[in-house]
Design an enzyme around this catalytic site. Structure first.
Site, PDB file in Angstrom:
ATOM      1  N   LEU A 171     -33.612  12.349 -64.233  1.00 20.51           N
ATOM      2  CA  LEU A 171     -34.379  11.131 -64.484  1.00 20.51           C
ATOM      3  C   LEU A 171     -33.674  10.258 -65.533  1.00 20.51           C
ATOM      4  CD1 LEU A 171     -37.083   9.496 -64.431  1.00 20.51           C
ATOM      5  CD2 LEU A 171     -37.921  11.060 -66.174  1.00 20.51           C
ATOM      6  N   THR A 206     -30.522  19.016 -67.537  1.00 17.42           N
ATOM      7  CA  THR A 206     -30.567  20.480 -67.711  1.00 17.42           C
ATOM      8  C   THR A 206     -30.332  21.182 -66.369  1.00 17.42           C
ATOM      9  OG1 THR A 206     -32.162  20.176 -69.498  1.00 17.42           O
ATOM     10  CG2 THR A 206     -32.033  22.382 -68.537  1.00 17.42           C
ATOM     11  N   GLU A 263     -38.788  16.032 -72.781  1.00 13.19           N
ATOM     12  CA  GLU A 263     -40.031  15.835 -72.004  1.00 13.19           C
ATOM     13  C   GLU A 263     -40.848  14.671 -72.564  1.00 13.19           C
ATOM     14  OE1 GLU A 263     -40.929  18.009 -69.383  1.00 13.19           O
ATOM     15  OE2 GLU A 263     -39.390  19.525 -69.731  1.00 13.19           O
TER      16      GLU A 263
HETATM   17  C1  LIG Z   1     -30.848  19.011 -74.373  1.00 17.02           C
HETATM   18  C2  LIG Z   1     -31.507  17.954 -73.542  1.00 17.02           C
HETATM   19  C3  LIG Z   1     -31.946  18.259 -72.271  1.00 17.02           C
HETATM   20  C4  LIG Z   1     -32.520  17.263 -71.459  1.00 17.02           C
HETATM   21  N1  LIG Z   1     -32.857  17.552 -70.152  1.00 17.02           N
HETATM   22  C5  LIG Z   1     -33.230  16.542 -69.325  1.00 17.02           C
HETATM   23  C6  LIG Z   1     -33.413  16.778 -67.920  1.00 17.02           C
HETATM   24  O1  LIG Z   1     -33.289  17.902 -67.426  1.00 17.02           O
HETATM   25  N2  LIG Z   1     -33.740  15.713 -67.124  1.00 17.02           N
HETATM   26  C7  LIG Z   1     -33.893  14.458 -67.632  1.00 17.02           C
HETATM   27  O2  LIG Z   1     -34.161  13.544 -66.850  1.00 17.02           O
HETATM   28  N3  LIG Z   1     -33.749  14.201 -68.964  1.00 17.02           N
HETATM   29  C8  LIG Z   1     -33.399  15.204 -69.816  1.00 17.02           C
HETATM   30  N4  LIG Z   1     -33.216  14.963 -71.169  1.00 17.02           N
HETATM   31  C9  LIG Z   1     -33.426  13.614 -71.669  1.00 17.02           C
HETATM   32  C10 LIG Z   1     -34.636  13.453 -72.573  1.00 17.02           C
HETATM   33  O3  LIG Z   1     -35.812  13.570 -71.827  1.00 17.02           O
HETATM   34  C11 LIG Z   1     -34.485  12.089 -73.272  1.00 17.02           C
HETATM   35  O4  LIG Z   1     -33.403  12.195 -74.186  1.00 17.02           O
HETATM   36  C12 LIG Z   1     -35.745  11.675 -73.993  1.00 17.02           C
HETATM   37  O5  LIG Z   1     -36.764  11.377 -73.086  1.00 17.02           O
HETATM   38  C13 LIG Z   1     -35.511  10.426 -74.891  1.00 17.02           C
HETATM   39  O6  LIG Z   1     -34.842   9.417 -74.211  1.00 17.02           O
HETATM   40  P1  LIG Z   1     -33.566   8.716 -74.895  1.00 17.02           P
HETATM   41  O7  LIG Z   1     -32.648   9.818 -75.305  1.00 17.02           O
HETATM   42  O8  LIG Z   1     -33.041   7.710 -73.951  1.00 17.02           O
HETATM   43  O9  LIG Z   1     -34.111   8.026 -76.186  1.00 17.02           O
HETATM   44  P2  LIG Z   1     -34.693   6.538 -76.279  1.00 17.02           P
HETATM   45  O10 LIG Z   1     -35.667   6.307 -75.204  1.00 17.02           O
HETATM   46  O11 LIG Z   1     -33.554   5.596 -76.393  1.00 17.02           O
HETATM   47  O12 LIG Z   1     -35.452   6.580 -77.664  1.00 17.02           O
HETATM   48  C14 LIG Z   1     -34.792   6.469 -78.918  1.00 17.02           C
HETATM   49  C15 LIG Z   1     -35.842   6.528 -80.019  1.00 17.02           C
HETATM   50  O13 LIG Z   1     -36.721   5.408 -79.916  1.00 17.02           O
HETATM   51  C16 LIG Z   1     -38.060   5.838 -79.842  1.00 17.02           C
HETATM   52  N5  LIG Z   1     -38.816   4.894 -79.005  1.00 17.02           N
HETATM   53  C17 LIG Z   1     -38.496   4.426 -77.768  1.00 17.02           C
HETATM   54  N6  LIG Z   1     -39.440   3.569 -77.344  1.00 17.02           N
HETATM   55  C18 LIG Z   1     -40.385   3.502 -78.320  1.00 17.02           C
HETATM   56  C19 LIG Z   1     -41.618   2.787 -78.489  1.00 17.02           C
HETATM   57  N7  LIG Z   1     -42.081   1.989 -77.534  1.00 17.02           N
HETATM   58  N8  LIG Z   1     -42.319   2.961 -79.622  1.00 17.02           N
HETATM   59  C20 LIG Z   1     -41.862   3.792 -80.589  1.00 17.02           C
HETATM   60  N9  LIG Z   1     -40.720   4.493 -80.501  1.00 17.02           N
HETATM   61  C21 LIG Z   1     -39.984   4.353 -79.378  1.00 17.02           C
HETATM   62  C22 LIG Z   1     -37.981   7.227 -79.209  1.00 17.02           C
HETATM   63  O14 LIG Z   1     -39.150   7.963 -79.484  1.00 17.02           O
HETATM   64  C23 LIG Z   1     -36.745   7.761 -79.910  1.00 17.02           C
HETATM   65  O15 LIG Z   1     -37.083   8.217 -81.187  1.00 17.02           O
HETATM   66  C24 LIG Z   1     -32.688  15.965 -71.983  1.00 17.02           C
HETATM   67  C25 LIG Z   1     -32.277  15.656 -73.289  1.00 17.02           C
HETATM   68  C26 LIG Z   1     -31.673  16.631 -74.057  1.00 17.02           C
HETATM   69  C27 LIG Z   1     -31.172  16.245 -75.431  1.00 17.02           C
END
Ligand SMILES: Cc1cc2nc3c(=O)[nH]c(=O)nc-3n(C[C@H](O)[C@H](O)[C@H](O)COP(=O)(O)OP(=O)(O)OC[C@H]3O[C@@H](n4cnc5c(N)ncnc54)[C@H](O)[C@@H]3O)c2cc1C
Length: 383
Positions: free
Chosen positions: A125, A158, A366
């Site tokens: 995703l 993952t 998540e």
């Molecule tokens: C080890 C690992 C395994 C993972 N496995 C999977 C997987 O299997 N499949 C998959 O699809 N994804 C996976 N992910 C992705 C994970 O779900 C995302 O990293 C997570 O959802 C955050 O998205 P982002 O990294 O783009 O951060 P961003 O969305 O860029 O957020 C950055 C910061 O801004 C904050 N923020 C964003 N919008 C707002 C708002 N409106 N108000 C306040 N704060 C806000 C967030 O909370 C965060 O602190 C994985 C990530 C890791 C590190």
């Protein structure tokens, strides 16, 4: 709420606990240190029925429910949360995606292997420019000569590059909705499909022995029948999967929180300073009491959410609340347990050090904890 476990649930949790103590605990540190994905342990967990526990028997599963899966994840996470997330992502986001949204043919074709081998299903995703804002998906798919042609990239996926990986569920923009918003669909891409490049594993702060990679799609073609669920329903589907995933990540967090209690308590009873056991100091006792309380409430929170989901009651708020609460509990307990271990708590050879490193991601994966707060506020009617 009635959280007394049935004999079947107790037996299953005990079997997983036994497996973890005999087979996982002795090799966990080495796998973590060497960044080794434990293929054999994952296979053995498959033999124990963990990967198929929530799938119906006709597909090779055990016909159990989310409570059983959560109990297994909780037990594994007490000792090895890299392995626990391998199970959590593989089942909740992967296998159950195929089960909940797949056609009869897709289920028959893919689920038996997934349930038993196990064959891992990754859930793609997140994209380089869209994690929390999952609606900002840039990956696109179009139909051409009876095939979906996919172009784009996913990150942090993952289970996407292990020897056991079989399928990747990918969300992609497949058109535009009448209101102008993107139409997002989910498509199943088997491993090895030409045009799919699985990148190198990331170097991570924690979850060292779990598999996390970027994915690239360049003119990647799969049969049109690999669409998962109705066209345009991909967004709704992953929101549903993520609700379940949040409960299971909370179970994982509760397991880690309890693992920290177990380790720190044992250490406090054996480590001496100033001529007595450190656990005889009230400062340490209070820390342990708070840790036990946090593990307890984290456990109650995920089990309540799971019980609601199983009973068919609304559980979106509870899923967000248990994920938020349990991940905070795990972070706090890992920090406190590390402190109780003193200098040894900073050495990767101790389980509490690994919990400390692994705990941070629980506030991010998540849906970040900010996203959970947004969901809880939305549930209270706030726009
Ligand atoms: C080890 C690992 C395994 C993972 N496995 C999977 C997987 O299997 N499949 C998959 O699809 N994804 C996976 N992910 C992705 C994970 O779900 C995302 O990293 C997570 O959802 C955050 O998205 P982002 O990294 O783009 O951060 P961003 O969305 O860029 O957020 C950055 C910061 O801004 C904050 N923020 C964003 N919008 C707002 C708002 N409106 N108000 C306040 N704060 C806000 C967030 O909370 C965060 O602190 C994985 C990530 C890791 C590190």
């Amino acid at each position: 709420m009635d959280f007394r476990l049935t004999p079947d649930q107790r037996d299953f949790a005990a079997a997983v606990r036994d497996f973890v103590n005999k087979e996982v605990r002795p090799v966990s540190e080495q796998n973590y240190e060497n960044h080794t994905f434990p293929t054999d342990l994952v296979r053995k967990l498959g033999e124990l029925g963990v990967f198929g526990v929530t799938l119906p028997e006709e597909y090779g599963g055990a016909g159990g429910d989310m409570m059983l899966l959560g109990l297994a994840i909780e037990e594994i996470a007490k000792v090895d949360s890299s392995l626990a997330v391998t199970v959590e992502a593989g089942v909740t986001l992967g296998a159950e995606g195929i089960y909940h949204f797949g056609t009869d043919d897709q289920r028959k074709k893919w689920l038996p292997r997934i349930a038993t081998q196990p064959g891992l299903v990754a859930f793609g995703l997140t994209e380089p420019e869209g994690g929390s804002d999952a609606g900002a998906t840039k990956t696109r798919a179009r139909v051409e000569n009876g095939e979906w042609v996919i172009d784009g990239a996913k990150c942090f996926i993952t289970n996407s590059g292990t020897d056991l990986t079989e399928l990747i569920i990918v969300t992609a923009v497949t058109g535009e909705r009448p209101d102008g918003r993107p139409e997002i669909s989910a498509i199943v891409v088997p491993k090895g499909t030409p045009g799919l490049t699985v990148g190198k594993p990331y170097s991570k702060v924690g979850w060292n022995s779990s598999d996390t990679r970027p994915l690239f799609f360049d003119n990647c073609r799969v049969p049109e029948e690999n669409l998962l669920g109705p066209r345009g329903k991909g967004f709704a589907q992953f929101l549903q999967l993520l609700d379940n995933g949040r409960i299971m990540l909370a179970a994982l967090s509760a397991g880690m929180a309890q693992g920290c209690v177990d380790e720190a308590l044992a250490y406090a009873k054996t480590r001496k300073a100033f001529g007595r056991y450190i656990g005889e100091n009230q400062a340490i006792q209070f820390q342990l009491a708070d840790m036990k309380l946090r593990a307890y409430t984290a456990r109650l929170a995920w089990r309540d959410a799971a019980e609601r989901a199983i009973a068919g009651k609304p559980y979106k708020d509870e899923a967000a609340m248990c994920k938020l609460h349990a991940s905070d509990a795990a972070v706090e307990n890992a920090r406190a347990a590390t402190q109780i271990f003193g200098g040894y708590g900073f050495m990767n050879e101790t389980l509490v050090a690994r919990h400390w490193r692994d705990s941070k991601i629980l506030e991010i994966g998540e849906g970040t904890n900010e996203v959970q707060r947004m969901l809880i506020a939305r549930g209270m009617g706030l726009k």
